[in-house]
Design an enzyme around this catalytic site. Structure first.
Site, PDB file in Angstrom:
ATOM      1  N   ASN A   1       0.864  -1.177   0.000  1.00 20.28           N
ATOM      2  CA  ASN A   1       0.000   0.000   0.000  1.00 20.28           C
ATOM      3  C   ASN A   1       0.906   1.233   0.000  1.00 20.28           C
ATOM      4  OD1 ASN A   1      -1.769   2.069   0.511  1.00 20.28           O
ATOM      5  ND2 ASN A   1      -2.400   1.354   2.539  1.00 20.28           N
TER       6      ASN A   1
ATOM      7  N   LYS B   1       0.156   4.231  -0.253  1.00 16.42           N
ATOM      8  CA  LYS B   1      -0.478   5.415   0.339  1.00 16.42           C
ATOM      9  C   LYS B   1      -0.244   6.637  -0.571  1.00 16.42           C
ATOM     10  CE  LYS B   1      -0.195   3.208   4.806  1.00 16.42           C
ATOM     11  NZ  LYS B   1      -0.036   3.325   6.260  1.00 16.42           N
TER      12      LYS B   1
ATOM     13  N   HIS C   1      -9.436   1.097   5.136  1.00 15.74           N
ATOM     14  CA  HIS C   1      -8.168   1.377   5.825  1.00 15.74           C
ATOM     15  C   HIS C   1      -8.422   2.364   6.969  1.00 15.74           C
ATOM     16  CE1 HIS C   1      -4.063   2.559   6.656  1.00 15.74           C
ATOM     17  NE2 HIS C   1      -3.679   1.484   5.981  1.00 15.74           N
TER      18      HIS C   1
ATOM     19  N   GLU D   1      -6.844   4.803   7.935  1.00 15.82           N
ATOM     20  CA  GLU D   1      -6.627   6.213   7.577  1.00 15.82           C
ATOM     21  C   GLU D   1      -7.857   6.801   6.897  1.00 15.82           C
ATOM     22  OE1 GLU D   1      -2.935   5.487   5.544  1.00 15.82           O
ATOM     23  OE2 GLU D   1      -2.025   4.988   7.461  1.00 15.82           O
TER      24      GLU D   1
ATOM     25  N   GLU E   1      -4.979  -4.878  10.702  1.00 15.92           N
ATOM     26  CA  GLU E   1      -3.978  -3.832  10.900  1.00 15.92           C
ATOM     27  C   GLU E   1      -4.277  -3.078  12.199  1.00 15.92           C
ATOM     28  OE1 GLU E   1      -2.131  -2.596   6.829  1.00 15.92           O
ATOM     29  OE2 GLU E   1      -3.815  -1.304   7.272  1.00 15.92           O
TER      30      GLU E   1
ATOM     31  N   GLY F   1       2.848   2.375  10.753  1.00 15.33           N
ATOM     32  CA  GLY F   1       3.813   3.458  10.574  1.00 15.33           C
ATOM     33  C   GLY F   1       4.532   3.872  11.841  1.00 15.33           C
TER      34      GLY F   1
ATOM     35  N   SER G   1       3.845  -2.028  10.373  1.00 16.82           N
ATOM     36  CA  SER G   1       5.297  -2.084  10.583  1.00 16.82           C
ATOM     37  C   SER G   1       5.917  -3.423  10.207  1.00 16.82           C
ATOM     38  CB  SER G   1       5.628  -1.698  12.035  1.00 16.82           C
ATOM     39  OG  SER G   1       5.208  -0.369  12.299  1.00 16.82           O
TER      40      SER G   1
END
Ligand code: 13P
Length: 257
Positions: free
Chosen positions: A9, A11, A97, A99, A169, A175, A214
């Site tokens: 991904n 992003k 996701h 985000e 996730e 991240g 990560s």
């Protein structure tokens, strides 16, 4: 035996030059890796370029995307549709996701609609689920992921998970460099599979469940050696050809028959 799927991904990262360099690098670095599906999800603007590079290189890389709308055409400014994604050969589409749930306020119900529309259009939903740090601390991980999965089951029926992918996730691991331990990830993946199995054991058995958060070449193998971790959804480490290829190679090696 489930064939592992390792997906990058990207992003909101990329430029024309970077896309060419990364895809050419990945093509070389993954050429000899078999037994794993390797998928890249560039930003929408670069999907066209990615499709051309994958074709030119006769690459095994599979094209994905980071989002979809719930309509195929019409007055929906700024969106992109499954029909368009198919036009460019994208097959694996990330939805839900954290985000997007956070910055675009996407609800469980809206994500379930996206899941249904992707299936209707013959695409593969990669459904992201996972708990926040506070929810993790409060011991709510299982209830959060159950709620996120149930929204899809209620909207689409359990059969919709045939051929679909779930990416677990944990938000606190994305991240941050603070990856979930392989044991914790396996425990939650087993829980997710058993939750699906309560509805349909055969659907649960074929379900690809990726871990994301990560994932790096250094820790990849520790995840893939677990029975319920069928691949990874990789952010930062998917932006470097060597790192991403090493993660794909670890999956192929761990899952080889
Ligand atoms: P990182 O691998 O950068 O933690 O990102 C994970 C992720 O969000 C993939 O969708």
């Amino acid at each position: 035996m489930r064939r592992p799927v390792v997906m990058g991904n990207w992003k909101l990262n990329g430029s024309k030059a970077m896309v060419t360099e990364l895809l050419n690098g990945l093509n070389t670095a993954t050429a000899d890796i078999d037994g794993v599906d390797v998928v890249v999800a560039p930003p929408a603007l670069y999907i066209d370029q990615a499709e051309r590079l994958i074709k030119e290189n006769a690459s095994k890389l599979i094209l994905g995307a980071q989002n979809t709308d719930v309509n195929n055409s019409g007055a929906f400014t700024g969106d992109m549709s499954p029909e368009m994604l198919k036009d460019f050969g994208a097959t694996h589409i990330i939805i839900g996701h954290s985000e997007r749930r956070e910055y675009h306020e996407e609800s469980d119900e809206f994500v379930a609609k996206k899941f249904a529309f992707l299936k209707e259009n013959g695409l593969i939903p990669v459904l992201c689920i996972g708990e926040s740090d506070a929810q993790n601390e409060a011991g709510e991980t299982e209830s959060v992921v159950s709620r996120q999965i149930d929204a899809v089951i209620n909207h689409c029926g359990i059969e919709a998970f045939n051929g679909a992918i779930i990416a677990y996730e944990p938000i606190w691991a994305i991240g941050t460099g603070k990856a979930a331990t392989a044991d914790d990830a396996q425990r939650i993946h087993a829980f997710i599979r058993s939750h699906v199995a309560k509805h349909d054991a055969a659907v649960a058995e074929q379900l690809i469940i990726q871990y994301g958060g990560s994932v790096k070449p250094e820790n990849a193998q520790s995840y893939f050696q677990n029975p319920d971790i069928d691949g990874a959804l990789v952010g930062g480490a998917s932006l470097k050809a060597d790192s991403f290829a090493a993660i794909a190679a670890a999956a192929a090696e761990a899952k080889k028959a």
